[in-house]
Design an enzyme around this catalytic site. Sequence first.
Site, PDB file in Angstrom:
ATOM      1  N   PRO A  85     143.848 -21.267 -85.004  1.00 52.07           N
ATOM      2  CA  PRO A  85     142.387 -21.206 -84.878  1.00 52.07           C
ATOM      3  C   PRO A  85     141.960 -20.546 -83.570  1.00 52.07           C
ATOM      4  CG  PRO A  85     143.175 -23.464 -84.583  1.00 52.07           C
ATOM      5  CD  PRO A  85     144.351 -22.646 -85.012  1.00 52.07           C
ATOM      6  N   GLU A 112     149.872 -30.754 -84.275  1.00 52.74           N
ATOM      7  CA  GLU A 112     148.988 -30.301 -83.186  1.00 52.74           C
ATOM      8  C   GLU A 112     149.198 -28.823 -82.879  1.00 52.74           C
ATOM      9  OE1 GLU A 112     146.391 -31.727 -81.780  1.00 52.74           O
ATOM     10  OE2 GLU A 112     146.826 -33.260 -83.274  1.00 52.74           O
ATOM     11  N   ARG A 150     147.147  -5.614-101.108  1.00 47.52           N
ATOM     12  CA  ARG A 150     146.124  -4.865-101.863  1.00 47.52           C
ATOM     13  C   ARG A 150     145.957  -3.452-101.340  1.00 47.52           C
ATOM     14  NH1 ARG A 150     142.443  -6.996-104.898  1.00 47.52           N
ATOM     15  NH2 ARG A 150     140.797  -5.582-104.240  1.00 47.52           N
ATOM     16  N   ASP A 165     135.608  -2.247-102.645  1.00 48.98           N
ATOM     17  CA  ASP A 165     135.564  -3.655-102.263  1.00 48.98           C
ATOM     18  C   ASP A 165     134.642  -3.869-101.062  1.00 48.98           C
ATOM     19  OD1 ASP A 165     137.199  -4.819-104.124  1.00 48.98           O
ATOM     20  OD2 ASP A 165     139.011  -4.718-102.896  1.00 48.98           O
TER      21      ASP A 165
HETATM   22  N1  SAM Z   1     145.475 -28.315 -82.179  1.00 52.47           N
HETATM   23  C1  SAM Z   1     145.248 -27.001 -82.690  1.00 52.47           C
HETATM   24  C2  SAM Z   1     143.995 -26.443 -82.076  1.00 52.47           C
HETATM   25  O1  SAM Z   1     143.000 -27.174 -82.003  1.00 52.47           O
HETATM   26  O2  SAM Z   1     143.969 -25.247 -81.694  1.00 52.47           O
HETATM   27  C3  SAM Z   1     145.078 -27.022 -84.193  1.00 52.47           C
HETATM   28  C4  SAM Z   1     146.318 -27.376 -84.940  1.00 52.47           C
HETATM   29  S1  SAM Z   1     146.096 -27.315 -86.690  1.00 52.47           S
HETATM   30  C5  SAM Z   1     145.749 -28.956 -87.083  1.00 52.47           C
HETATM   31  C6  SAM Z   1     147.721 -27.055 -87.300  1.00 52.47           C
HETATM   32  C7  SAM Z   1     148.041 -25.621 -87.639  1.00 52.47           C
HETATM   33  O3  SAM Z   1     147.172 -25.137 -88.647  1.00 52.47           O
HETATM   34  C8  SAM Z   1     147.933 -24.635 -86.504  1.00 52.47           C
HETATM   35  O4  SAM Z   1     149.086 -24.629 -85.705  1.00 52.47           O
HETATM   36  C9  SAM Z   1     147.750 -23.320 -87.228  1.00 52.47           C
HETATM   37  O5  SAM Z   1     148.979 -22.718 -87.593  1.00 52.47           O
HETATM   38  C10 SAM Z   1     147.007 -23.746 -88.496  1.00 52.47           C
HETATM   39  N2  SAM Z   1     145.557 -23.468 -88.443  1.00 52.47           N
HETATM   40  C11 SAM Z   1     144.582 -24.368 -88.278  1.00 52.47           C
HETATM   41  N3  SAM Z   1     143.372 -23.792 -88.286  1.00 52.47           N
HETATM   42  C12 SAM Z   1     143.586 -22.483 -88.468  1.00 52.47           C
HETATM   43  C13 SAM Z   1     142.732 -21.354 -88.549  1.00 52.47           C
HETATM   44  N4  SAM Z   1     141.421 -21.448 -88.422  1.00 52.47           N
HETATM   45  N5  SAM Z   1     143.305 -20.140 -88.738  1.00 52.47           N
HETATM   46  C14 SAM Z   1     144.641 -20.014 -88.855  1.00 52.47           C
HETATM   47  N6  SAM Z   1     145.510 -21.052 -88.771  1.00 52.47           N
HETATM   48  C15 SAM Z   1     144.990 -22.264 -88.591  1.00 52.47           C
END
Ligand code: SAM
Length: 246
Positions: A85, A112, A150, A165
């Site tokens: 994220p 996490e 794609r 698209d």
């Molecule tokens: N503690 C992290 C933070 O707040 O930045 C979030 C961890 S999340 C619960 C677990 C995993 O989900 C992350 O390591 C990532 O690989 C994935 N993930 C969560 N949100 C994401 C997003 N918006 N885009 C891409 N991957 C995501």
Amino acid sequence: MKFNILTIFPELITTFSKTGFIKRTISENIIDMNIVDIREYSDNIHKRVDDKTYGGGPGMVLQYPPIKSAIYNLKDRGHVIYLSPQGQTLTQEKLSSLSSFNQITFLCGRYEGIDQRVLDELVDEEISLGDYVISGGETGCMAIIEGITRLIPGAIDDLESVKQDSFQNGILDHPHYTRPDDIDGKKVPEVLSSGDHGRIAKWRKKQALGVTWIKRPELLKNVKLSKEDDKLLKEYIAEFKENEHK
Ligand code: SAM
């Protein structure tokens, strides 16, 4: 294009690789997928790959050693992406630039997240699905694989459909209709059955500009409209406002 996917839930990606469009592109050797279970690189007797976070606090963290071994065991890792994220938000433009790599390795986080040292040493880029948090990187990884595939010549039968698209030209796609042509009086626009390709193309362009104006007006600030397109959009807006007052 080869994709390596490092995950603790390989079954999620395996199902994806055996379904629809992705299954076909794999069987036609347009893409190749190598799904790696990070647990296979654990030294732990119970195949654990996570541990408590230093400093205390809730949640577990994926450990450095098994991920490093999994990455080092790849023949070629290419461009390494961590789904996070905290990364740059995924866009069509980003998919387009990623499609020029021959090999991409995805690192899917869980819990996490992943030990920071993996990110510092082994990751080339972090990509996010958007400003929200989900439980794992697998969904993002699948979204990127579909989006890139794609764009690979030969993957989609009619490349024209990719060109029209949403976002390809900075605006959204026009509306689509299929049979039946009349549903309780709601009819398909007459022009689409006219056989007049010129009129149809013009109608579609006008609708594409119009729906962009309605749904994502900010996109129009970044596209340079031709005189003709500007006229079509003005017509759409005028008609829309007229209908609003009826
Ligand atoms: N503690 C992290 C933070 O707040 O930045 C979030 C961890 S999340 C619960 C677990 C995993 O989900 C992350 O390591 C990532 O690989 C994935 N993930 C969560 N949100 C994401 C997003 N918006 N885009 C891409 N991957 C995501």
